[in-house]
Design an enzyme around this catalytic site. Structure first.
Site, PDB file in Angstrom:
ATOM      1  N   HIS A 185       0.856  -1.208   0.000  1.00  0.00           N
ATOM      2  CA  HIS A 185       0.000   0.000   0.000  1.00  0.00           C
ATOM      3  C   HIS A 185       0.884   1.249   0.000  1.00  0.00           C
ATOM      4  O   HIS A 185       0.692   2.156  -0.799  1.00  0.00           O
ATOM      5  CB  HIS A 185      -0.877  -0.064   1.271  1.00  0.00           C
ATOM      6  CG  HIS A 185      -1.582   1.194   1.677  1.00  0.00           C
ATOM      7  ND1 HIS A 185      -2.945   1.345   1.573  1.00  0.00           N
ATOM      8  CD2 HIS A 185      -1.136   2.356   2.251  1.00  0.00           C
ATOM      9  CE1 HIS A 185      -3.300   2.531   2.046  1.00  0.00           C
ATOM     10  NE2 HIS A 185      -2.215   3.157   2.467  1.00  0.00           N
ATOM     11  N   ARG A 198      -1.442  13.517   4.400  1.00  0.00           N
ATOM     12  CA  ARG A 198      -2.470  12.592   4.906  1.00  0.00           C
ATOM     13  C   ARG A 198      -2.426  12.532   6.426  1.00  0.00           C
ATOM     14  O   ARG A 198      -1.401  12.830   7.035  1.00  0.00           O
ATOM     15  CB  ARG A 198      -2.247  11.190   4.319  1.00  0.00           C
ATOM     16  CG  ARG A 198      -1.122  10.451   4.971  1.00  0.00           C
ATOM     17  CD  ARG A 198      -0.518   9.386   4.118  1.00  0.00           C
ATOM     18  NE  ARG A 198       0.859   9.205   4.527  1.00  0.00           N
ATOM     19  CZ  ARG A 198       1.254   8.388   5.476  1.00  0.00           C
ATOM     20  NH1 ARG A 198       0.398   7.618   6.087  1.00  0.00           N
ATOM     21  NH2 ARG A 198       2.524   8.323   5.826  1.00  0.00           N
ATOM     22  N   ASP A 207     -17.185   4.551  15.997  1.00  0.00           N
ATOM     23  CA  ASP A 207     -18.054   4.928  14.893  1.00  0.00           C
ATOM     24  C   ASP A 207     -18.382   3.682  14.085  1.00  0.00           C
ATOM     25  O   ASP A 207     -17.983   2.582  14.445  1.00  0.00           O
ATOM     26  CB  ASP A 207     -17.317   5.956  14.020  1.00  0.00           C
ATOM     27  CG  ASP A 207     -18.263   7.075  13.645  1.00  0.00           C
ATOM     28  OD1 ASP A 207     -19.373   6.747  13.186  1.00  0.00           O
ATOM     29  OD2 ASP A 207     -17.895   8.244  13.819  1.00  0.00           O
ATOM     30  N   THR A 246     -17.896  10.412   1.232  1.00  0.00           N
ATOM     31  CA  THR A 246     -16.604  11.049   0.940  1.00  0.00           C
ATOM     32  C   THR A 246     -16.880  12.545   0.979  1.00  0.00           C
ATOM     33  O   THR A 246     -17.808  13.022   0.323  1.00  0.00           O
ATOM     34  CB  THR A 246     -16.110  10.643  -0.471  1.00  0.00           C
ATOM     35  OG1 THR A 246     -15.807   9.257  -0.460  1.00  0.00           O
ATOM     36  CG2 THR A 246     -14.857  11.421  -0.863  1.00  0.00           C
TER      37      THR A 246
END
Ligand code: HEM
Length: 263
Positions: A185, A198, A207, A246
């Site tokens: 990744h 990021r 959540d 998003t």
């Protein structure tokens, strides 16, 4: 007479001490809240109801000034960032990103903000909670990769929030297999490390997601290519939910945000 007396005292105080600013978290404390593990991050998106635009300009300005006061007061212990969603996202008009060491302080701030006259015109659209943690996989990466990750990343004006939920298989995998996949990744993402900043939040149990990923960039095309590149690595097969919502927005100061919302 009493009013005149008060006014004289206020003017005298201003002459002697100058304007008294709100105490905000010092730059060092804000840096800690944004960079250290063990800090809660809340992403709260709001929509401004249509009745708001029917208020006259002066009333809107007065309401926005009072909400700014609440934000400044809570900035004594919270790091609060403000964003404009309107025009880029259907998930609301603006978003607040709040960092705190106690989630109840963030809750109190949001409750107080909603209790202001401006708050009466807001509806809460999305609230996501996460926690910053020490890197789980980076310590196991080769030194060259670790060094590359230390290079600085460029920021805004754009920001995006993408929440992610992993599947049960991901959590059942042994650490070394997850490490190998996270290395893949990272290698796939590295070409975009310079132009896309990021930050990762862990949200399992806090959540409906496992992670909240947050990005800042001046090059949205790079964010797009980055997400495409990452969708091709093995680890992506374990994404059970990606986005939904998003959130795409621009980073604004509180004054810039107030100017847009006051129009
Ligand atoms: C600038 C590009 C990126 C780089 C360099 C990067 C790098 C990394 C690294 C090094 C980790 C491991 C952190 C640790 O040790 O705990 C990680 C974790 C993660 N990244 Fe990325 N990443 C990037 C972009 C993205 C994007 C675009 C997404 C999805 C939208 C994403 C989603 C995740 C998730 C969900 C994790 C947590 C995985 C886990 O702990 O199981 N990353 N990333």
């Amino acid at each position: 007479m009493r009013l005149v007396h008060k006014l004289v005292i206020t003017v005298a105080t201003l002459i002697v001490f100058g304007p008294v600013p709100f105490a905000t978290v010092s730059a060092a404390d804000r840096d800690k809240l944004l960079n250290e593990p063990g800090v809660y991050g809340t992403f709260a998106a709001f929509r401004v109801e249509d009745e708001w635009s029917r208020l006259d300009q002066r009333t809107r300005q007065a309401h926005l000034t009072s909400v700014k006061g609440v934000v400044e007061r809570y900035r004594e212990k919270l790091a609060i960032d403000t964003y404009l969603l309107r025009g880029l996202s259907g998930h609301g008009d603006f978003m607040l990103r709040v960092h705190s060491t106690e989630l109840k302080d963030t809750q109190q701030f949001l409750v107080d903000m909603l209790a202001t006259p401006f708050g009466q015109y807001l509806s809460s659209r999305t609230i996501l909670n996460g926690l910053s943690k020490k890197a789980n996989y980076v310590p196991g990466f080769p030194d060259a990769l670790k060094t590359e990750l230390k290079a600085p990343s460029e920021s805004g004006p754009y920001a995006a929030v993408i929440p992610i939920r992993k599947d049960a298989d991901w959590w059942a995998l042994p650490q070394d297999q997850r490490l190998a996949m996270m290395q893949e990744h990272t290698e796939a993402a590295l070409p975009y490390h310079k132009t896309v900043k990021r930050k990762l939040y862990h949200s399992t149990g806090l959540d409906d997601f496992d992670f909240i990923t947050y990005f800042e960039t001046a090059k949205l095309e790079d964010l797009h290519s980055l997400v495409l590149a990452l969708s091709k690595v093995k680890e992506a097969h374990h994404n059970r939910r990606f986005g939904h919502p998003t959130l795409l927005m621009t980073i604004k100061t509180i004054d810039q945000l107030i100017e847009v919302l006051g129009k």
